[in-house]
Write an enzyme that holds these catalytic residues in place. Structure first.
Site, short mmCIF file in Angstrom:
data_model
loop_
_atom_site.label_atom_id
_atom_site.label_comp_id
_atom_site.label_asym_id
_atom_site.label_seq_id
_atom_site.Cartn_x
_atom_site.Cartn_y
_atom_site.Cartn_z
N CYS A 285 -85.08 27.46 -14.93
CA CYS A 285 -84.64 26.33 -15.76
C CYS A 285 -84.88 24.97 -15.12
CB CYS A 285 -83.16 26.49 -16.08
SG CYS A 285 -82.82 27.95 -17.07
N1 LIG Z 1 -82.31 32.65 -17.17
C1 LIG Z 1 -81.44 31.69 -17.37
O1 LIG Z 1 -80.53 31.51 -16.61
C2 LIG Z 1 -81.55 30.80 -18.61
C3 LIG Z 1 -80.48 29.94 -18.89
C4 LIG Z 1 -80.54 29.14 -20.01
C5 LIG Z 1 -81.67 29.16 -20.81
N2 LIG Z 1 -82.73 29.99 -20.52
C6 LIG Z 1 -83.87 29.98 -21.42
O2 LIG Z 1 -83.80 31.15 -22.23
C7 LIG Z 1 -85.13 31.63 -22.51
C8 LIG Z 1 -85.29 33.06 -22.03
O3 LIG Z 1 -85.10 33.08 -20.62
P1 LIG Z 1 -84.79 34.41 -19.81
O4 LIG Z 1 -84.38 33.97 -18.46
O5 LIG Z 1 -83.89 35.29 -20.60
O6 LIG Z 1 -86.25 35.06 -19.76
P2 LIG Z 1 -86.62 36.57 -19.32
O7 LIG Z 1 -88.02 36.51 -18.84
O8 LIG Z 1 -85.55 37.12 -18.45
O9 LIG Z 1 -86.56 37.36 -20.69
C9 LIG Z 1 -87.42 37.14 -21.74
C10 LIG Z 1 -87.72 38.46 -22.42
O10 LIG Z 1 -88.55 38.21 -23.55
C11 LIG Z 1 -89.48 39.25 -23.67
N3 LIG Z 1 -90.59 38.80 -24.51
C12 LIG Z 1 -91.61 37.98 -24.21
N4 LIG Z 1 -92.40 37.79 -25.28
C13 LIG Z 1 -91.86 38.49 -26.29
C14 LIG Z 1 -92.19 38.68 -27.65
N5 LIG Z 1 -93.25 38.07 -28.19
N6 LIG Z 1 -91.44 39.50 -28.39
C15 LIG Z 1 -90.35 40.13 -27.87
N7 LIG Z 1 -89.97 39.97 -26.59
C16 LIG Z 1 -90.71 39.16 -25.81
C17 LIG Z 1 -89.85 39.57 -22.23
O11 LIG Z 1 -90.42 40.85 -22.10
C18 LIG Z 1 -88.48 39.45 -21.56
O12 LIG Z 1 -87.79 40.68 -21.55
C19 LIG Z 1 -86.08 30.66 -21.82
O13 LIG Z 1 -86.43 29.64 -22.75
C20 LIG Z 1 -85.21 30.04 -20.73
O14 LIG Z 1 -85.65 28.75 -20.37
C21 LIG Z 1 -82.67 30.82 -19.42
#
Ligand SMILES: NC(=O)c1ccc[n+]([C@@H]2O[C@H](COP(=O)([O-])OP(=O)(O)OC[C@H]3O[C@@H](n4cnc5c(N)ncnc54)[C@H](O)[C@@H]3O)[C@@H](O)[C@H]2O)c1
Length: 430
Positions: free
Chosen positions: A270
């Site tokens: 992030c």
């Molecule tokens: N990790 C954090 O602490 C956090 C906190 C706040 C916001 N975010 C935001 O949330 C969003 C997700 O982050 P995350 O950390 O959960 O990511 P992550 O990589 O842990 O998880 C994302 C998931 O999406 C899946 N994916 C990718 N393309 C796909 C598709 N076309 N169809 C279905 N599944 C698909 C991936 O395989 C993965 O399992 C991002 O925008 C991130 O910036 C993350």
């Protein structure tokens, strides 16, 4: 309204696209609340793990998953055709940066395409992925409307930023207030109703753009303040002042000051990334975000400063980085998590490697590390001191035995003030 009723009586079927750090905890919370939840992912290993009742995310217990799977309230699939059966769809896919530091919306676009192909009247679609202001109405809405249904009338659309903080024992999905901005009032209302069934406090805002900007303000605020405190650390070092003592004393001010701490650089998915979504969008509008660029520059220079401190430490014992055995404590991007994304420890390792250091590391959360032609295996802490010239604390995991480090290692470079109360000549702080 039909969907509102379905949400209230828990008959709404919920689809979560992207079962990572954000999507999985959310899916489990909805399942616990009694909703029928289907998780969609492209990663078949994650799907198999969930359906077997196994968790791969630190903050989610396998017990919670297996209870929900056995109860039939949670299942996972890569079959996107099932999106058609959902009443509400939450998109939680990654939003990384391209090498050029431009937003990479390709995951969002793919997920939205999958929804569009199955969109049906009455569905609620919510984007949770962090992104620049305007994404929901400029990218998501037109793509979903291509099928002929109208947003706000035939289906509902909202943006709701995720604030989850992996590893945080106090603040979790349930008790972190949730900001919700719909493309019209009905969309906001429905999204608020949905989240209100699993989250204590909902904060409705007037538009999707405001909701998108809220998240970027929060993360830019952190990036800039960390940049500021890192700069104070660099200047304090020049002036021979202990920056940690300064921050601790400043933090006693009961108003108008919030402590941020210096460190080896920004990490995680992030803070190092999100502000550049904002600066990219601002540039499209002819506005240059100077704070974001400057903070990025200072925070990005911290791994080099750590290497400089290692060099100074070794120099005090007439040694060079080249040929020295250097042991890193903690390689995950922050305390007590296994997440390696954007971890500054990787930059520190690479810079030391390029200068000829012989490297090893200990991180109970990260058993193996492949980076910059290095293939390393975490060494148990008890065996870590063998033949080491200098230890570097990059990530202050709770399990490490800090008090013993200055006795076991000839030199310790502490980038996190983990050795706070230990004043030994062989300890070099940031
Ligand atoms: N990790 C954090 O602490 C956090 C906190 C706040 C916001 N975010 C935001 O949330 C969003 C997700 O982050 P995350 O950390 O959960 O990511 P992550 O990589 O842990 O998880 C994302 C998931 O999406 C899946 N994916 C990718 N393309 C796909 C598709 N076309 N169809 C279905 N599944 C698909 C991936 O395989 C993965 O399992 C991002 O925008 C991130 O910036 C993350």
């Amino acid at each position: 309204m039909e969907l509102k009723e379905k949400i209230r009586n828990r008959h709404a079927r919920i689809g979560i696209i992207g079962l990572g750090y954000v999507g999985l905890p959310l899916a489990v919370e909805f399942a616990k609340a009694g909703f029928q939840v289907t998780g969609f992912d492209v990663d078949v290993a994650k799907i198999a793990a969930i359906n077997k009742g196994h968790s791969y995310i630190g903050d989610v217990s396998s017990e919670d998953i297996s209870t929900a799977v056995k109860a039939g309230t949670l299942s996972a699939t890569d079959d996107m055709s099932k999106l058609h059966d959902m009443d509400a769809i939450d998109i939680c896919v990654p939003t990384p940066l391209r090498k050029t530091r431009d937003p990479d919306l390709s995951y969002v676009v793919l997920a939205v395409d999958a929804v569009r192909a199955r969109l049906k009247p009455g569905q609620l679609v919510i984007l949770e992925s962090t992104t620049y202001p305007g994404t929901t109405d400029e990218v998501v809405q037109p793509a979903l409307e291509e099928g002929g249904l109208k947003a706000g009338k035939d289906f509902y659309l909202a943006f709701s930023p995720e604030r989850v903080d992996p590893g945080n024992q106090t603040h979790n999905t349930k008790n972190i207030p949730k900001v919700v901005g719909g493309m019209n009032d009905i969309s906001t209302d429905l999204a608020a109703e949905l989240y209100g069934s699993i989250i204590n406090t909902i904060v409705p805002v007037s538009s999707t753009q405001v909701a998108e900007m809220v998240k970027l303000l929060e993360n830019t605020f952190r990036a800039v303040n960390i940049g500021l405190v890192n700069e104070i650390a660099l200047m304090s070092h020049r002036m021979n002042i202990d920056v940690w003592e300064v921050i601790e004393a400043a933090a006693t001010k009961p108003f108008g000051f919030m402590p941020f701490y210096p460190g080896p650089g920004l990490g995680g998915h992030c803070i190092p990334i999100d502000p550049f979504y904002l600066s990219w969008k601002a540039r499209q509008n002819g506005f240059e975000c100077r704070f974001i660029e400057l903070a990025g520059h200072i925070n990005g220079s911290m791994p080099s400063f750590v290497v400089e401190r290692v060099s100074e430490a070794l120099n005090s014992q007439r040694k060079a980085i080249n040929g020295s055995r250097i042991h890193i404590f903690g390689v995950a991007y922050k305390k007590d998590v296994s997440d390696m994304r954007e971890s500054p420890a990787l930059d520190v390792l690479e810079l030391l490697h390029r200068r000829g250091a012989i490297l090893s590391y200990t991180d109970p959360h990260v058993p193996l590390l492949d980076h910059a032609e290095m293939s390393l295996k975490s060494v148990p802490e008890a065996d870590a001191a063998n033949g080491i010239d200098c230890a570097v604390i990059c990530t202050n995991h709770s399990v490490f035995k800090y008090a013993e480090m200055p006795k076991r290692f000839p030199l310790v470079v502490d980038t996190r003030n983990a050795l706070k109360n230990i004043n030994a000549e062989n300890v070099f702080r940031l």
